[in-house]
Motif scaffolding. Structure first.
Motif, PDB file in Angstrom:
ATOM      1  N   HIS A 152      49.065  55.853  51.198  1.00  0.00           N
ATOM      2  CA  HIS A 152      49.855  56.285  52.353  1.00  0.00           C
ATOM      3  C   HIS A 152      50.532  57.615  52.055  1.00  0.00           C
ATOM      4  O   HIS A 152      50.728  58.003  50.901  1.00  0.00           O
ATOM      5  N   ALA A 153      50.882  58.339  53.116  1.00  0.00           N
ATOM      6  CA  ALA A 153      51.567  59.624  53.007  1.00  0.00           C
ATOM      7  C   ALA A 153      52.063  60.025  54.381  1.00  0.00           C
ATOM      8  O   ALA A 153      51.717  59.412  55.400  1.00  0.00           O
ATOM      9  N   VAL A 154      52.873  61.069  54.400  1.00  0.00           N
ATOM     10  CA  VAL A 154      53.268  61.713  55.649  1.00  0.00           C
ATOM     11  C   VAL A 154      52.796  63.159  55.563  1.00  0.00           C
ATOM     12  O   VAL A 154      53.347  63.948  54.788  1.00  0.00           O
ATOM     13  N   ALA A 155      51.744  63.487  56.294  1.00  0.00           N
ATOM     14  CA  ALA A 155      51.220  64.847  56.310  1.00  0.00           C
ATOM     15  C   ALA A 155      52.159  65.749  57.100  1.00  0.00           C
ATOM     16  O   ALA A 155      52.704  65.346  58.133  1.00  0.00           O
ATOM     17  N   LEU A 156      52.352  66.964  56.605  1.00  0.00           N
ATOM     18  CA  LEU A 156      53.188  67.958  57.279  1.00  0.00           C
ATOM     19  C   LEU A 156      52.255  68.987  57.891  1.00  0.00           C
ATOM     20  O   LEU A 156      51.688  69.821  57.195  1.00  0.00           O
ATOM     21  N   CYS A 157      52.076  68.897  59.198  1.00  0.00           N
ATOM     22  CA  CYS A 157      50.997  69.619  59.876  1.00  0.00           C
ATOM     23  C   CYS A 157      51.526  70.709  60.801  1.00  0.00           C
ATOM     24  O   CYS A 157      52.632  70.617  61.344  1.00  0.00           O
ATOM     25  N   LEU A 158      50.689  71.706  60.999  1.00  0.00           N
ATOM     26  CA  LEU A 158      50.915  72.746  61.996  1.00  0.00           C
ATOM     27  C   LEU A 158      49.700  72.814  62.907  1.00  0.00           C
ATOM     28  O   LEU A 158      48.593  72.441  62.497  1.00  0.00           O
ATOM     29  N   PRO A 159      49.888  73.319  64.117  1.00  0.00           N
ATOM     30  CA  PRO A 159      48.705  73.575  64.951  1.00  0.00           C
ATOM     31  C   PRO A 159      47.749  74.524  64.231  1.00  0.00           C
ATOM     32  O   PRO A 159      48.169  75.409  63.476  1.00  0.00           O
ATOM     33  N   GLU A 160      46.457  74.336  64.464  1.00  0.00           N
ATOM     34  CA  GLU A 160      45.444  75.121  63.759  1.00  0.00           C
ATOM     35  C   GLU A 160      45.656  76.610  63.938  1.00  0.00           C
ATOM     36  O   GLU A 160      45.399  77.399  63.019  1.00  0.00           O
ATOM     37  N   ASP A 161      46.154  77.037  65.095  1.00  0.00           N
ATOM     38  CA  ASP A 161      46.335  78.463  65.335  1.00  0.00           C
ATOM     39  C   ASP A 161      47.634  79.008  64.756  1.00  0.00           C
ATOM     40  O   ASP A 161      47.953  80.184  64.926  1.00  0.00           O
ATOM     41  N   ALA A 162      48.401  78.165  64.063  1.00  0.00           N
ATOM     42  CA  ALA A 162      49.672  78.605  63.493  1.00  0.00           C
ATOM     43  C   ALA A 162      49.757  78.417  61.984  1.00  0.00           C
ATOM     44  O   ALA A 162      50.772  78.776  61.381  1.00  0.00           O
ATOM     45  N   CYS A 163      48.723  77.849  61.374  1.00  0.00           N
ATOM     46  CA  CYS A 163      48.813  77.473  59.963  1.00  0.00           C
ATOM     47  C   CYS A 163      48.230  78.498  59.004  1.00  0.00           C
ATOM     48  O   CYS A 163      48.436  78.414  57.797  1.00  0.00           O
ATOM     49  N   ALA A 164      47.471  79.476  59.528  1.00  0.00           N
ATOM     50  CA  ALA A 164      46.655  80.329  58.657  1.00  0.00           C
ATOM     51  C   ALA A 164      47.492  81.180  57.715  1.00  0.00           C
ATOM     52  O   ALA A 164      48.491  81.794  58.116  1.00  0.00           O
ATOM     53  N   MET A 165      47.049  81.245  56.467  1.00  0.00           N
ATOM     54  CA  MET A 165      47.610  82.157  55.478  1.00  0.00           C
ATOM     55  C   MET A 165      46.674  83.363  55.360  1.00  0.00           C
ATOM     56  O   MET A 165      45.987  83.701  56.307  1.00  0.00           O
ATOM     57  N   SER A 166      46.605  83.994  54.208  1.00  0.00           N
ATOM     58  CA  SER A 166      45.871  85.268  54.104  1.00  0.00           C
ATOM     59  C   SER A 166      44.354  85.089  54.122  1.00  0.00           C
ATOM     60  O   SER A 166      43.631  85.962  54.588  1.00  0.00           O
ATOM     61  N   GLY A 167      43.865  83.962  53.575  1.00  0.00           N
ATOM     62  CA  GLY A 167      42.420  83.757  53.494  1.00  0.00           C
ATOM     63  C   GLY A 167      41.724  84.673  52.513  1.00  0.00           C
ATOM     64  O   GLY A 167      40.508  84.870  52.603  1.00  0.00           O
ATOM     65  N   ARG A 168      42.444  85.231  51.553  1.00  0.00           N
ATOM     66  CA  ARG A 168      41.815  86.140  50.587  1.00  0.00           C
ATOM     67  C   ARG A 168      40.742  85.415  49.783  1.00  0.00           C
ATOM     68  O   ARG A 168      40.906  84.252  49.419  1.00  0.00           O
ATOM     69  N   THR A 169      39.672  86.131  49.464  1.00  0.00           N
ATOM     70  CA  THR A 169      38.546  85.542  48.730  1.00  0.00           C
ATOM     71  C   THR A 169      38.338  86.184  47.363  1.00  0.00           C
ATOM     72  O   THR A 169      37.368  85.848  46.675  1.00  0.00           O
ATOM     73  N   VAL A 170      39.204  87.091  46.972  1.00  0.00           N
ATOM     74  CA  VAL A 170      39.133  87.700  45.646  1.00  0.00           C
ATOM     75  C   VAL A 170      40.528  87.731  45.046  1.00  0.00           C
ATOM     76  O   VAL A 170      41.543  87.649  45.767  1.00  0.00           O
ATOM     77  N   ILE A 171      40.609  87.835  43.735  1.00  0.00           N
ATOM     78  CA  ILE A 171      41.902  87.916  43.056  1.00  0.00           C
ATOM     79  C   ILE A 171      42.625  89.177  43.517  1.00  0.00           C
ATOM     80  O   ILE A 171      42.063  90.271  43.511  1.00  0.00           O
ATOM     81  N   THR A 172      43.882  88.998  43.927  1.00  0.00           N
ATOM     82  CA  THR A 172      44.637  90.094  44.527  1.00  0.00           C
ATOM     83  C   THR A 172      46.059  90.106  43.966  1.00  0.00           C
ATOM     84  O   THR A 172      46.721  89.066  43.926  1.00  0.00           O
ATOM     85  N   GLU A 173      46.529  91.266  43.551  1.00  0.00           N
ATOM     86  CA  GLU A 173      47.905  91.403  43.071  1.00  0.00           C
ATOM     87  C   GLU A 173      48.835  91.572  44.269  1.00  0.00           C
ATOM     88  O   GLU A 173      48.617  92.434  45.124  1.00  0.00           O
ATOM     89  N   LEU A 174      49.911  90.779  44.306  1.00  0.00           N
ATOM     90  CA  LEU A 174      50.812  90.774  45.453  1.00  0.00           C
ATOM     91  C   LEU A 174      52.171  91.396  45.159  1.00  0.00           C
ATOM     92  O   LEU A 174      52.986  91.550  46.075  1.00  0.00           O
ATOM     93  N   GLY A 175      52.463  91.712  43.913  1.00  0.00           N
ATOM     94  CA  GLY A 175      53.760  92.287  43.563  1.00  0.00           C
ATOM     95  C   GLY A 175      54.756  91.236  43.124  1.00  0.00           C
ATOM     96  O   GLY A 175      54.406  90.074  42.885  1.00  0.00           O
ATOM     97  N   GLN A 176      56.008  91.638  43.010  1.00  0.00           N
ATOM     98  CA  GLN A 176      57.044  90.731  42.535  1.00  0.00           C
ATOM     99  C   GLN A 176      57.261  89.583  43.526  1.00  0.00           C
ATOM    100  O   GLN A 176      57.166  89.770  44.739  1.00  0.00           O
ATOM    101  N   ASP A 177      57.583  88.426  42.973  1.00  0.00           N
ATOM    102  CA  ASP A 177      57.764  87.219  43.788  1.00  0.00           C
ATOM    103  C   ASP A 177      59.228  87.094  44.205  1.00  0.00           C
ATOM    104  O   ASP A 177      60.004  86.353  43.611  1.00  0.00           O
TER     105      ASP A 177
END
Length: 322
Positions: free
Chosen positions: A82-107
């Motif tokens: 069992h669990a409680v999934a934390l969901c968003l609508p499909e059109d609101a959940c997207a992150m960057s979708g990067r497909t290669v290693i990428t430097e993002l800078g300081q966190d």
């Protein structure tokens, strides 16, 4: 209907106060998990996000508009998860979708002040709802990660892949609803995951390009970005079988009442004959069958007549742990 934001925030706060509740963020085949021991020290996140951090990892949550908790149960060989999934609508959940290693800078949004000077690298797994990243301030680790910039992590000849376990940078999984950070070392090929916060990145499962396991009853149009995992009635925090705890069972059934699928809940509640003849309008057949099976197994536990069934690896399929 979308839940009220105050109700969602209250659910998250209550779960954060419970050391027996574990958390995860990620996708099928790539997931970061956070949990803490009951007597483990922690610090609250005080920058407006909900969350906490320990010496082994941390969690920060942003209960943004549209966040929908979905409580569910899945049938497995030993009974159910069992669990409680934390969901968003499909059109609101997207992150960057990067497909290669990428430097993002300081966190700058790191949970601990001492980690905000660390350099964040996206591993480029190409996932919809999560950016799986690592963070480090170590010069050798930074140099290694930079040597693989612009290349897929698992590309033949990429120098990052073979060294990532040894270097063990912090893992930072980012979603629209928050982040999980893991500070503990990455286990080697012959080692098991640590008992506390840890991550799984499984190339075989990633190739399926799924946001969640097919066994997880997420409504169409929604994508799970993370989940909270309350204490289970017959499993401890390590997944080992324990005597059935009625209080844990009842607690999750209350979550199902509020956040679960009403149709699947109705199937569970019905008598055996009514379940077989129920007029199912929206739930997919495999989820209906699972609800019926779960009802039967739970009834056996509640009667106290369950024989001990060995746990199997497939019991954690919906969290990408196969």
């Amino acid at each position: 209907m979308m839940p009220q934001p105050d109700a969602v925030a209250a659910l998250l706060r209550t779960a954060l106060e419970d050391p027996e509740t574990a958390w995860s963020m990620g996708s099928f085949g790539a997931i970061a998990e956070f949990m803490r021991d009951p007597d483990e020290g922690f610090a609250d996140i005080t920058d407006g996000r909900l969350g906490l951090v320990t010496r082994r990892g941390g969690l920060a949550l942003k209960p943004i508009p549209g966040l929908r908790p979905i409580a569910y149960e899945t049938a497995v060989s030993s009974g159910w998860n069992h669990a409680v999934a934390l969901c968003l609508p499909e059109d609101a959940c997207a992150m960057s979708g990067r497909t290669v290693i990428t430097e993002l800078g300081q966190d700058d949004e790191a949970l601990r002040a001492e980690d905000r000077a660390g350099i964040l690298f996206d591993l480029g797994l190409g996932l919809l709802a999560v950016d799986a990243c690592v963070r480090t301030s170590d010069p050798d680790t930074i140099a290694c990660l930079r040597s693989g910039l612009g290349r897929p992590l698992f590309e033949l000849g990429n120098p990052v892949g073979p060294r990532l376990v040894t270097l063990s940078p912090h893992r930072v999984f980012l979603t629209r609803i928050g982040r999980v950070e893991v500070f503990s070392a990455i286990p080697g090929p012959s080692e098991t995951s640590p008992e506390g916060p840890h991550t799984h990145v499984l190339p075989k499962l990633l190739r399926a390009s799924r946001t969640h396991a097919a066994t997880t009853p997420i409504p169409d149009g929604f994508v799970p970005c993370g989940a909270l995992h309350p204490a289970h009635p017959y499993k401890d925090a390590l997944g080992q079988r324990i005597p059935f705890v009625r209080e844990r069972h009842d607690a999750f059934q209350r979550l199902l009442e509020i956040w679960g699928d009403p149709e699947l809940l109705g199937i569970k509640r019905a008598t055996d004959d009514a379940r077989e003849h129920a007029d199912i309008r929206t739930a997919r057949p495999r989820f209906v069958q699972a609800a019926r099976r779960i009802a039967e197994v739970q009834a056996s536990h509640l009667r106290g007549d369950v024989v001990d069934i060995p746990m199997t690896d497939t019991d954690d399929e919906e969290r990408g742990h196969t």
